[in-house]
Design an enzyme around this catalytic site. Sequence first.
Site: not given
Length: 361
Positions: A45-47, A89-90, A178
């Site tokens: 999720g680096g972006l 893709d996790i 969440y």
Amino acid sequence: MFARNLKELSCIFKSLTRNSFIISPNNLYRNVCNNKGVPRILITGGLGQLGTECAKLLRKNYGSDNVILSDIIKPTDENLANGPFIFADILDFKNLQKIVVDYRIDWLIHFSALLSAVGEQNVPLAVRVNIEGMHNVIELAKQYKLRIFIPSTIGAFGPDSPRNPTPNITIQRPRTIYGVSKVHAELLGEYYHHRFNLDFRCLRFPGVISCDPPGGGVTDYAVAVFHEGLLNKKYECYLEPCTRLPMMYIEDCLSALFQFLNTPNEKLKRRVYNVTAMSFTPEELFSEIMKHVPNLQITYKPDSRQHIAENWPQVFDDSEARKDWGWQNKYDLAKLVNAMIRDVSIHFLPKYRLKEVNSYV
């Protein structure tokens, strides 16, 4: 001499099979083969808001080639220029395995998640990304003995939690998917630590404020006001003026993350810690901004995010982090506002104005 060259050639050949963005064979040899004591880090999720800034900090300390940024969205030219970037893709466990093996990953920093307000709009997707994806990375960390960091949040607390202050250990019971997913990650990570000796680490962050555009969180009013307020001199807030929430400037957030990642295990009395810097209301923030933008017009129109915020902590107690591993923040409200006005004015206002001009052409 021949033996040395043969060894070097073999190492370079193995490294080149990794789909890496590192061009120079000499750099490959130096960074991959003689990398004693320097971790190889994968950021998922680096972006997002934290990922790119985290990558910059880690690359500065460990070398650009040792920090692999990943996401499922298209990177910018700047993202590609700053160091290795890959598609990850996790929800694809086998591909994650391949990445860890091919890049010889030591640390995994897992930022992939749907934020609070966005998650409530698509609960099934939030379950897949926030829970199933987390299961994949934590199992991967166990399998390959990685140090894994998964952030948590003030959203991990609910209406039954004490709100002022909210201690490190207390009842949580969140009422958003969440928040539920974050409590699940905290508990599963602690279980894997005690059951399998996994080096799991987690910080509960407050609202994190940076100059990047807002991304769908409840606390993002404190980001949006700088973008819309500086451009249009007006802002309509979706929270009530007296809604107090804990907050933190991005530089303090990254400082806490870096310090925590490098704290020896024996100093960590817990695997999950609260960290914060300040607490303020929209009214208090807007008053501070008006010292710099006196003609800023503020209106209030609370929506569904108000109900979420009312169940969250007002003041975070992070005394355990300060005591156990020396956490200290540098930014208060005044310094935060100064930094945000400077950064948004430099990096975003010229783009917004150019876009406005082009829209008339």
